[in-house]
Design a protein around this motif. Structure first.
Motif, PDB file in Angstrom:
ATOM      1  N   VAL A 120      37.474  30.811  50.743  1.00  0.00           N
ATOM      2  CA  VAL A 120      36.871  30.066  49.474  1.00  0.00           C
ATOM      3  C   VAL A 120      36.271  31.163  48.443  1.00  0.00           C
ATOM      4  CG1 VAL A 120      34.907  30.415  51.113  1.00  0.00           C
ATOM      5  CG2 VAL A 120      34.523  28.861  49.419  1.00  0.00           C
ATOM      6  N   THR A 121      36.455  30.762  47.212  1.00  0.00           N
ATOM      7  CA  THR A 121      36.127  31.593  46.244  1.00  0.00           C
ATOM      8  C   THR A 121      35.399  30.768  45.078  1.00  0.00           C
ATOM      9  OG1 THR A 121      36.450  33.621  44.867  1.00  0.00           O
ATOM     10  CG2 THR A 121      38.144  31.586  44.961  1.00  0.00           C
ATOM     11  N   ASN A 122      35.135  31.488  43.941  1.00  0.00           N
ATOM     12  CA  ASN A 122      34.399  30.668  42.938  1.00  0.00           C
ATOM     13  C   ASN A 122      35.328  31.248  41.670  1.00  0.00           C
ATOM     14  OD1 ASN A 122      32.928  30.069  40.450  1.00  0.00           O
ATOM     15  ND2 ASN A 122      31.508  29.396  42.128  1.00  0.00           N
ATOM     16  N   SER A 123      35.938  30.257  40.883  1.00  0.00           N
ATOM     17  CA  SER A 123      37.112  30.432  39.739  1.00  0.00           C
ATOM     18  C   SER A 123      36.209  31.239  38.765  1.00  0.00           C
ATOM     19  CB  SER A 123      37.722  29.271  39.297  1.00  0.00           C
ATOM     20  OG  SER A 123      36.684  28.307  38.740  1.00  0.00           O
ATOM     21  N   SER A 124      34.720  31.055  38.583  1.00  0.00           N
ATOM     22  CA  SER A 124      34.030  31.465  37.429  1.00  0.00           C
ATOM     23  C   SER A 124      33.486  33.012  37.943  1.00  0.00           C
ATOM     24  CB  SER A 124      33.032  30.544  36.993  1.00  0.00           C
ATOM     25  OG  SER A 124      31.873  30.302  37.896  1.00  0.00           O
ATOM     26  N   SER A 125      33.860  33.296  38.938  1.00  0.00           N
ATOM     27  CA  SER A 125      32.971  34.753  39.785  1.00  0.00           C
ATOM     28  C   SER A 125      33.613  35.781  39.110  1.00  0.00           C
ATOM     29  CB  SER A 125      32.939  34.552  41.228  1.00  0.00           C
ATOM     30  OG  SER A 125      32.276  35.795  41.855  1.00  0.00           O
ATOM     31  N   GLY A 126      32.741  36.868  38.706  1.00  0.00           N
ATOM     32  CA  GLY A 126      33.501  37.982  38.293  1.00  0.00           C
ATOM     33  C   GLY A 126      34.374  38.104  37.293  1.00  0.00           C
ATOM     34  N   LYS A 127      34.272  36.970  36.209  1.00  0.00           N
ATOM     35  CA  LYS A 127      35.274  36.855  35.142  1.00  0.00           C
ATOM     36  C   LYS A 127      36.648  36.979  35.718  1.00  0.00           C
ATOM     37  CE  LYS A 127      32.213  39.264  31.863  1.00  0.00           C
ATOM     38  NZ  LYS A 127      31.956  40.272  30.988  1.00  0.00           N
ATOM     39  N   GLY A 128      36.848  36.209  36.709  1.00  0.00           N
ATOM     40  CA  GLY A 128      38.337  36.060  37.296  1.00  0.00           C
ATOM     41  C   GLY A 128      38.691  36.950  38.453  1.00  0.00           C
ATOM     42  N   LYS A 129      37.778  38.065  38.698  1.00  0.00           N
ATOM     43  CA  LYS A 129      38.269  38.915  39.547  1.00  0.00           C
ATOM     44  C   LYS A 129      38.270  38.478  41.041  1.00  0.00           C
ATOM     45  CE  LYS A 129      36.349  43.124  41.711  1.00  0.00           C
ATOM     46  NZ  LYS A 129      35.307  44.010  41.961  1.00  0.00           N
ATOM     47  N   ALA A 130      37.423  37.233  41.337  1.00  0.00           N
ATOM     48  CA  ALA A 130      37.496  36.844  42.729  1.00  0.00           C
ATOM     49  C   ALA A 130      38.566  36.026  43.031  1.00  0.00           C
ATOM     50  CB  ALA A 130      36.045  35.947  42.688  1.00  0.00           C
ATOM     51  N   THR A 131      38.845  35.333  41.866  1.00  0.00           N
ATOM     52  CA  THR A 131      40.053  34.569  42.034  1.00  0.00           C
ATOM     53  C   THR A 131      41.477  35.437  42.306  1.00  0.00           C
ATOM     54  OG1 THR A 131      39.434  32.461  40.782  1.00  0.00           O
ATOM     55  CG2 THR A 131      41.905  33.016  40.811  1.00  0.00           C
ATOM     56  N   LEU A 132      41.622  36.604  41.626  1.00  0.00           N
ATOM     57  CA  LEU A 132      42.619  37.433  41.678  1.00  0.00           C
ATOM     58  C   LEU A 132      42.420  38.060  43.314  1.00  0.00           C
ATOM     59  CD1 LEU A 132      44.893  39.382  40.408  1.00  0.00           C
ATOM     60  CD2 LEU A 132      43.082  40.970  39.820  1.00  0.00           C
ATOM     61  N   LEU A 133      41.479  38.602  43.755  1.00  0.00           N
ATOM     62  CA  LEU A 133      41.237  38.802  44.852  1.00  0.00           C
ATOM     63  C   LEU A 133      41.539  37.880  46.069  1.00  0.00           C
ATOM     64  CD1 LEU A 133      38.078  41.041  44.911  1.00  0.00           C
ATOM     65  CD2 LEU A 133      40.674  41.858  44.768  1.00  0.00           C
ATOM     66  N   ALA A 134      41.190  36.554  45.882  1.00  0.00           N
ATOM     67  CA  ALA A 134      41.642  35.550  46.779  1.00  0.00           C
ATOM     68  C   ALA A 134      43.335  35.272  46.756  1.00  0.00           C
ATOM     69  CB  ALA A 134      40.898  34.226  46.401  1.00  0.00           C
ATOM     70  N   ASN A 135      43.632  35.190  45.662  1.00  0.00           N
ATOM     71  CA  ASN A 135      45.062  34.933  45.609  1.00  0.00           C
ATOM     72  C   ASN A 135      45.819  36.279  46.229  1.00  0.00           C
ATOM     73  OD1 ASN A 135      45.165  32.664  44.230  1.00  0.00           O
ATOM     74  ND2 ASN A 135      45.011  33.658  42.212  1.00  0.00           N
ATOM     75  N   GLU A 136      45.255  37.541  46.139  1.00  0.00           N
ATOM     76  CA  GLU A 136      46.171  38.640  46.801  1.00  0.00           C
ATOM     77  C   GLU A 136      46.017  38.373  48.279  1.00  0.00           C
ATOM     78  OE1 GLU A 136      44.119  42.078  45.749  1.00  0.00           O
ATOM     79  OE2 GLU A 136      44.904  42.190  43.728  1.00  0.00           O
ATOM     80  N   PHE A 137      44.630  37.762  48.784  1.00  0.00           N
ATOM     81  CA  PHE A 137      44.569  37.603  50.244  1.00  0.00           C
ATOM     82  C   PHE A 137      45.411  36.693  50.848  1.00  0.00           C
ATOM     83  CE2 PHE A 137      42.410  35.904  53.914  1.00  0.00           C
ATOM     84  CZ  PHE A 137      42.121  37.156  54.557  1.00  0.00           C
ATOM     85  N   VAL A 138      45.508  35.239  49.992  1.00  0.00           N
ATOM     86  CA  VAL A 138      46.418  34.221  50.689  1.00  0.00           C
ATOM     87  C   VAL A 138      47.797  34.570  50.436  1.00  0.00           C
ATOM     88  CG1 VAL A 138      44.430  32.598  50.055  1.00  0.00           C
ATOM     89  CG2 VAL A 138      46.433  33.060  48.348  1.00  0.00           C
ATOM     90  N   ALA A 139      48.208  35.596  49.599  1.00  0.00           N
ATOM     91  CA  ALA A 139      49.685  36.022  49.731  1.00  0.00           C
ATOM     92  C   ALA A 139      50.016  36.621  50.772  1.00  0.00           C
ATOM     93  CB  ALA A 139      49.892  36.703  48.342  1.00  0.00           C
ATOM     94  N   LEU A 140      48.944  37.681  51.451  1.00  0.00           N
ATOM     95  CA  LEU A 140      49.221  38.005  52.637  1.00  0.00           C
ATOM     96  C   LEU A 140      49.155  37.263  53.791  1.00  0.00           C
ATOM     97  CD1 LEU A 140      46.504  41.370  51.726  1.00  0.00           C
ATOM     98  CD2 LEU A 140      49.275  41.513  51.896  1.00  0.00           C
ATOM     99  N   LEU A 141      48.373  36.376  53.711  1.00  0.00           N
ATOM    100  CA  LEU A 141      48.314  35.317  54.821  1.00  0.00           C
ATOM    101  C   LEU A 141      49.618  34.688  54.844  1.00  0.00           C
ATOM    102  CD1 LEU A 141      45.046  33.416  54.541  1.00  0.00           C
ATOM    103  CD2 LEU A 141      45.602  35.184  56.240  1.00  0.00           C
ATOM    104  N   ALA A 142      50.218  34.146  53.829  1.00  0.00           N
ATOM    105  CA  ALA A 142      51.414  33.648  53.590  1.00  0.00           C
ATOM    106  C   ALA A 142      52.620  34.580  54.193  1.00  0.00           C
ATOM    107  CB  ALA A 142      51.859  33.099  52.212  1.00  0.00           C
TER     108      ALA A 142
END
Length: 293
Positions: A5-27
């Motif tokens: 879970v993340t927030n698309s408006s958090s950290g000017k997009g930083k959170a979304t970037l990190l979340a995408n990195e994490f789910v890529a590792l899961l995949a």
């Protein structure tokens, strides 16, 4: 199955970037997962409620700050779901507590996919608004007012905005009259602030309750009796390193149950909870999480 879970408006997009990195590792490792990435608290809360209720998820990773962690706590406390965090907020105090602040997404991925979870205590707040859980620090009084103003400051980020808020608030702050009950012992006390720590820090590493443990089954109470504005201004900066204790105007207690009443509001993990009165209880082993070795 993993819930991220993340927030698309958090950290000017930083959170979304990190979340995408994490789910890529899961995949990459063929883990099943779902990503919640909404722009509002309400939508995120709605999806969390329904997904947790489905019973499909045993691991939840919050990619964001302490506010998002606190939101997730409301759904995983006392449940067989392990909560981890990839820090992407201003304070990141829960990330500090579990040792992942400053760690890379890959390091955190390795932690949560190889290490066995541990259990932490939580603080349980009961007020007229209902029940609310927190993992780090509950604040009332001067620090709560500072917290409220700091939340409205968009720049600068981090510790600096708390310093600015402190300077702006201190000239007009007056002591608050509290009715306090600590493990059944009652007292009336005027104070500049009263904080209840399950962990030791808030506000981006400010060690308001130095030495407080998330695993000792107790809450740490810190009370600053009335002091001049100048003395308060000298005490508060020392909180960053936990050097404000000992001080002749600061009282500390350890307790299982605390009740407080006053004409003020309380914040927990940096988020507004309710007006007082409240009851706060330490609930041992209420949270499953991962601790960086």
């Amino acid at each position: 199955m993993w819930l991220v879970v993340t927030n698309s408006s958090s950290g000017k997009g930083k959170a979304t970037l990190l979340a995408n990195e994490f789910v890529a590792l899961l995949a990459e490792k063929n883990y099943e997962y779902k990503l919640i990435n909404e722009s509002t608290f309400e939508k995120t809360s709605e999806y969390l409620k329904s997904d947790i209720a489905s019973g499909k998820y045993t691991k939840l990773v919050a990619v964001g700050g302490d506010g998002l962690v606190n939101l997730c706590l409301q759904f995983v406390a006392q449940k067989n779901i392990t909560l981890g965090v990839i820090p992407a907020g201003t304070g990141n105090d829960f990330a500090r507590a579990v040792g992942v602040n400053g760690k890379s997404t890959k390091q955190i991925f390795d932690l949560v996919t190889t290490q066995q979870p541990i259990k932490l205590d939580l603080g349980k707040i009961t007020s007229s608004s209902g029940v609310r859980w927190y993992v780090q620090v509950l604040s009332t009084g001067f620090d709560a007012v500072v917290n409220s103003l700091a939340n409205k400051i968009s720049w600068p980020r981090g510790k600096s905005k708390y310093t600015i808020a402190t300077i702006l608030i201190i000239s007009r702050f007056k002591p608050i009259s509290y009715e306090i009950e600590i493990d059944g012992k009652k007292m009336d006390q005027k104070a500049m602030l009263l904080s209840i720590g399950n962990g030791e820090s808030y506000g981006g590493g400010m060690r308001i309750c130095p030495g407080a443990s998330n695993t000792d089954g107790l809450l740490d109470v810190l009370l600053v009796r009335p002091v001049s504005r100048m003395v308060l201004l000298t005490i508060f900066p020392k909180v960053f390193k936990g050097n404000h204790i000992p001080h002749p105007k600061i009282d500390t207690y350890k307790a299982k149950v605390i009740k407080i009443s006053a004409d003020t509001a309380c914040y927990a993990d940096g988020e507004r909870v309710s007006d007082l009165p409240i009851e706060v209880i330490n609930v041992a082993n209420a949270l499953n999480t991962w601790l960086m070795p």
